[in-house]
Design an enzyme around this catalytic site. Structure first.
Site, short mmCIF file in Angstrom:
data_model
loop_
_atom_site.label_atom_id
_atom_site.label_comp_id
_atom_site.label_asym_id
_atom_site.label_seq_id
_atom_site.Cartn_x
_atom_site.Cartn_y
_atom_site.Cartn_z
N CYS A 180 8.25 68.51 63.09
CA CYS A 180 7.35 68.72 61.96
C CYS A 180 8.07 68.96 60.64
CB CYS A 180 6.41 69.88 62.27
SG CYS A 180 5.64 69.67 63.89
N HIS A 320 4.25 75.96 55.00
CA HIS A 320 4.13 75.20 56.25
C HIS A 320 2.83 75.61 56.94
CE1 HIS A 320 5.38 72.83 59.63
NE2 HIS A 320 5.42 73.87 60.45
N GLU A 331 6.86 82.89 58.55
CA GLU A 331 7.11 82.20 57.28
C GLU A 331 6.81 83.12 56.10
OE1 GLU A 331 5.82 78.20 54.75
OE2 GLU A 331 4.55 78.85 56.43
N LYS A 351 -2.66 72.31 55.42
CA LYS A 351 -3.08 72.02 56.80
C LYS A 351 -4.44 72.62 57.14
CE LYS A 351 1.68 71.65 58.52
NZ LYS A 351 2.42 72.08 57.31
N HIS A 356 -2.33 69.38 61.03
CA HIS A 356 -0.87 69.30 61.01
C HIS A 356 -0.43 67.87 61.27
CE1 HIS A 356 3.22 70.10 61.32
NE2 HIS A 356 3.25 71.10 62.17
N PHE A 415 9.58 72.10 65.69
CA PHE A 415 10.05 72.47 67.02
C PHE A 415 11.56 72.20 67.10
CE2 PHE A 415 6.00 71.93 69.88
CZ PHE A 415 5.41 72.98 69.22
#
Length: 429
Positions: A180, A320, A331, A351, A356, A415
């Site tokens: 991502c 994010h 975050e 998002k 996402h 990830f």
């Protein structure tokens, strides 16, 4: 008295190394037009709906940011269009639209040195439908029934390759795949090609099309997705106490990055400046963020150093913010550790409306960041009903706000612990 070792950061001044954005192209749940895409975000519209691309009735998650009524007419010929994985269809349309937006159509490109123009459009998953269909053919009918397009349309570099084949661009060409964080990694790498003098122009971003049984089933198995099937439009809710996972989305976001010297020579319309970026690794866990946020905070700090920007100059963060329990707060804590005074900062989560986009997320969010710079309006983070009390930065809850951006950052994490931050600002000659 200030420490003598601390000096105000200096931004790049060499027009060969200053990097500007001269075009944008999008394929999104809100269509293929950049202005419409941002208008829908400003309105706080949710693009999350029940999946109808495949039978998801037995799945524990039955909704996504699924693109409907996608048309590639005028961008891909019919024969290729039928064969292509959606991942590459999205890439080709967003890429060509970005070139058109930058006034780099076929006639103009034919007058330019195409060996100085590169393509770097990454994907986290690649051609997942092509891959799934190939495996299905192998298992059900044997290897002789696998299409010859199985491998080419599955591998993640094919978006960049097809776009180059389509346009004749012969500069640096490859893909990056960091889950991502992919699109931001591409922006960072593309900028460095220009700064090193290896290219004048880069067509760069991310593309993804994982709203299929394999993609949705795989992320369900990771226990990463929201299960709010009764209210899909309310499922993606960054920083809200009742968040329960991310919503899978898809699309493509592509920028034209160009040296200032090259852009000025051809009289290009400059929409923003890319000041810098950074990439780091958590080195911690395959899917969970570090509790101390060190990988993220160091990435933000390094991006500002690369950009020649002090933390005090930043007043916008496109976060994010995937709507996961651990990720959102990790975050936020990292952001707070870098920016000591956040009273002037607006921080939002794209998002919350589009889901996402995985490898495409940074591309779509870079466009949202640049449109915020251009319009003076930041889009809301929707579904902010019960904010986490520790989140003390203005998340632009539910309604857009007017905000003149001085410097904005866009965060993407993937990830594997891949962290990426890119820095944009209004262009000032």
């Amino acid at each position: 008295m200030a420490s003598p070792t601390v000096t105000a950061p200096k931004r790049e001044t060499d027009p060969k190394k200053r990097i500007v954005i001269t075009g944008m192209g999008v394929v999104s749940v809100f269509g293929n037009d950049v202005d419409t895409f941002y208008e829908k975000l400003l309105e706080g519209t949710s693009g999350i709906t029940l999946i109808d691309r495949f039978d998801a009735s037995t799945f524990s998650v039955r909704f996504a940011g699924q693109i409907r009524d996608f048309s590639s007419t005028g961008y891909i010929d019919g024969k290729n269009d039928r064969r292509l994985d959606d991942c590459w269809r999205y890439c080709l349309v967003a890429g060509r639209k970005a070139l058109d937006d930058a006034s780099l159509g076929p006639e103009v490109l034919d007058t330019m040195d195409k060996s100085r123009i590169g393509v770097l459009v990454g994907s986290g998953m690649g051609g997942l439908t092509a891959f799934s269909n190939g495996v299905e053919a192998l298992i059900q009918k044997g290897y002789k029934k696998i299409t010859p397009f199985f491998i080419p349309y599955s591998i993640t570099n094919m978006g960049s390759a097809l776009l180059a084949i389509d346009t004749g661009l012969m500069g640096p060409n490859y893909s990056i795949s960091t889950a991502c964080a992919t699109a931001n990694y591409c922006f960072y790498a593309a900028a460095n090609h220009i700064r090193r003098g290896e290219a004048d122009v880069m067509v760069v971003g991310g593309t993804e099309a994982a709203v299929n049984a394999t993609g949705v089933g795989g992320f369900i198995a990771c226990r990463a997705l929201s299960q709010r099937n009764d209210e899909p439009h309310r499922a993606s809710r960054p920083w809200d106490k009742n968040r329960d996972g991310f919503v899978i989305g898809e699309g493509s976001g592509v920028l034209i990055m160009e040296s200032l010297e090259h852009a000025m020579k051809r009289g290009a319309n400059i929409v923003a400046e890319y000041l810098g970026g950074a990439i780091t690794c958590d080195a911690h866990h395959m899917t969970d963020p570090r509790k101390d946020g060190l990988g993220v905070s160091s990435c933000i700090t390094k991006s500002l150093e690369d950009a020649g920007v002090s933390p005090e100059e930043v007043n916008y963060v496109n976060a994010h913010a995937t709507s996961t329990l651990a990720g959102d707060l990790a975050e936020f804590n990292a952001i707070k550790s870098v920016f000591k005074n956040t009273s002037e900062i607006k921080m939002n989560g794209t998002k919350s409306m589009i889901g996402h986009g995985l490898g495409a997320a940074g591309g779509l969010e870079a466009i949202a960041t640049i449109k915020a710079i251009n319009t003076g309006w930041v889009h809301p983070t929707i579904n902010q009903d019960d904010l986490e009390p520790s989140v003390t930065i203005d998340t632009v809850p539910n309604v857009k706000k007017q905000h003149e951006i001085n410097v904005g950052i866009s965060n993407s994490f993937g990830f594997g612990g891949h962290n990426s931050v890119v820095v944009f600002a209004p262009f000032k000659p």
